[in-house]
Structures are given as C-alpha cells and as structure tokens.
Design a protein around this motif. Structure first.
Motif, PDB file in Angstrom:
ATOM      1  N   LYS A  25      -9.859  -0.057  -0.127  1.00 41.55           N
ATOM      2  CA  LYS A  25      -9.484  -0.872   1.033  1.00 41.55           C
ATOM      3  C   LYS A  25      -8.467  -1.939   0.636  1.00 41.55           C
ATOM      4  O   LYS A  25      -7.475  -2.152   1.336  1.00 41.55           O
ATOM      5  N   ALA A  26      -8.709  -2.609  -0.476  1.00 37.77           N
ATOM      6  CA  ALA A  26      -7.784  -3.653  -0.931  1.00 37.77           C
ATOM      7  C   ALA A  26      -6.403  -3.065  -1.218  1.00 37.77           C
ATOM      8  O   ALA A  26      -5.376  -3.652  -0.870  1.00 37.77           O
ATOM      9  N   SER A  27      -6.376  -1.891  -1.825  1.00 43.91           N
ATOM     10  CA  SER A  27      -5.114  -1.235  -2.130  1.00 43.91           C
ATOM     11  C   SER A  27      -4.383  -0.853  -0.845  1.00 43.91           C
ATOM     12  O   SER A  27      -3.169  -1.041  -0.724  1.00 43.91           O
ATOM     13  N   PHE A  28      -5.117  -0.351   0.132  1.00 45.24           N
ATOM     14  CA  PHE A  28      -4.494   0.028   1.400  1.00 45.24           C
ATOM     15  C   PHE A  28      -3.989  -1.210   2.147  1.00 45.24           C
ATOM     16  O   PHE A  28      -2.911  -1.182   2.747  1.00 45.24           O
ATOM     17  N   ASP A  29      -4.743  -2.286   2.075  1.00 46.65           N
ATOM     18  CA  ASP A  29      -4.302  -3.535   2.703  1.00 46.65           C
ATOM     19  C   ASP A  29      -2.990  -4.021   2.087  1.00 46.65           C
ATOM     20  O   ASP A  29      -2.087  -4.471   2.796  1.00 46.65           O
ATOM     21  N   ARG A  30      -2.875  -3.914   0.753  1.00 43.50           N
ATOM     22  CA  ARG A  30      -1.633  -4.309   0.085  1.00 43.50           C
ATOM     23  C   ARG A  30      -0.474  -3.417   0.528  1.00 43.50           C
ATOM     24  O   ARG A  30       0.642  -3.890   0.752  1.00 43.50           O
ATOM     25  N   LEU A  40       6.850   4.758   4.539  1.00 44.37           N
ATOM     26  CA  LEU A  40       6.994   5.936   3.687  1.00 44.37           C
ATOM     27  C   LEU A  40       5.666   6.671   3.570  1.00 44.37           C
ATOM     28  O   LEU A  40       5.608   7.901   3.660  1.00 44.37           O
ATOM     29  N   PHE A  41       4.596   5.926   3.400  1.00 38.56           N
ATOM     30  CA  PHE A  41       3.266   6.519   3.303  1.00 38.56           C
ATOM     31  C   PHE A  41       2.907   7.258   4.593  1.00 38.56           C
ATOM     32  O   PHE A  41       2.401   8.387   4.550  1.00 38.56           O
ATOM     33  N   GLN A  42       3.184   6.647   5.735  1.00 35.10           N
ATOM     34  CA  GLN A  42       2.890   7.287   7.018  1.00 35.10           C
ATOM     35  C   GLN A  42       3.718   8.555   7.211  1.00 35.10           C
ATOM     36  O   GLN A  42       3.209   9.570   7.691  1.00 35.10           O
ATOM     37  N   ASP A  80       5.150   2.182  -6.240  1.00 33.69           N
ATOM     38  CA  ASP A  80       3.959   1.740  -6.968  1.00 33.69           C
ATOM     39  C   ASP A  80       2.745   1.528  -6.061  1.00 33.69           C
ATOM     40  O   ASP A  80       1.623   1.855  -6.440  1.00 33.69           O
ATOM     41  N   LEU A  81       2.955   0.963  -4.879  1.00 32.39           N
ATOM     42  CA  LEU A  81       1.827   0.695  -3.982  1.00 32.39           C
ATOM     43  C   LEU A  81       1.154   1.992  -3.529  1.00 32.39           C
ATOM     44  O   LEU A  81      -0.073   2.047  -3.406  1.00 32.39           O
ATOM     45  N   ILE A  82       1.938   3.034  -3.312  1.00 28.88           N
ATOM     46  CA  ILE A  82       1.371   4.322  -2.904  1.00 28.88           C
ATOM     47  C   ILE A  82       0.661   4.962  -4.087  1.00 28.88           C
ATOM     48  O   ILE A  82      -0.436   5.518  -3.936  1.00 28.88           O
ATOM     49  N   ASN A  83       1.247   4.870  -5.267  1.00 29.62           N
ATOM     50  CA  ASN A  83       0.602   5.425  -6.464  1.00 29.62           C
ATOM     51  C   ASN A  83      -0.743   4.744  -6.721  1.00 29.62           C
ATOM     52  O   ASN A  83      -1.726   5.401  -7.060  1.00 29.62           O
TER      53      ASN A  83
END
Length: 112
Positions: A25-30, A40-42, A80-83
């Motif tokens: 959850k924290a990673s997804f929030d970031r 890009l993720f979407q 990096d955030l997606i990884n």
C-alpha cells in the motif's frame, strides 16, 4: 463448529494489517503521488488487460500489440517507483500463495 466465513473475514482483516500489505500500500501510494509514473503504470495495466482479454477470447496478438507491449515494458522497467511496487506485489503474492496452499491442504490430502 466454526463459521468459515467468519474466519475468512478475520483473515481479510489480518491481511490488511500485515507487513507485506502495508508495504504494498505504501509503495502504491508513493506511485500515485508521481503523476507521470502513475500514468505509465495505468497504461501498462490497461495494455496487459487488453492482451489478456484477447488471449482469453482466442484472438491473435498482433505484431503491433507485441511491439507496443515490448516498448511499454521497457519504459516500465526504467521507472523505479513501478519496480518497487512490483517487488512489493511479489512479496505480498508469496504470502497469498502460502495461504492458498494452507487453505487447500485438505483438498490436496483428499486426492493424495
């Protein structure tokens, strides 16, 4: 006799409180805080879903689809955030797989 639905609801609450879910959850929030990375993720998720639907309906994946998927995957790998999110998803998935193995234990025992 225990009500298995009560047990399932308790398990759901405990999953939400788990370290692995908290990290996910924290990673997804970031990720959501970064508009470009989130977009890009979407886009990547939508492409994956579209390809999955094509495969499930027996439709061929075109060369254009494959090329677009490859190009988008390369972009995603550089973010990096997606990884980080994908690593957290893998850790959470390991927990879910362990839970599934435990829950399905009686069925495996029955057939073996």
């Amino acid at each position: 006799m225990a009500n298995i639905y009560d047990t399932a609801n308790q398990l759901e609450r405990e999953i939400r409180e788990s370290e692995q879910f908290g990290d996910l959850k924290a990673s997804f929030d970031r990720l959501k805080e970064n508009q470009e990375a989130h977009a890009l993720f979407q886009e990547f998720q939508q492409l994956q879903q579209g390809l999955h639907e094509k495969m499930m309906s027996g439709e061929e994946i075109s060369e254009d689809d494959a090329k677009k998927a490859q190009e988008l995957a390369e972009k995603v790998q550089k973010e990096d955030l997606i990884n980080e999110l994908m690593q957290k998803e893998q850790a959470f998935s390991a927990v879910v797989n362990d839970l599934n193995r435990i829950i399905m234990g009686p069925v495996h025992e029955l057939y073996n």
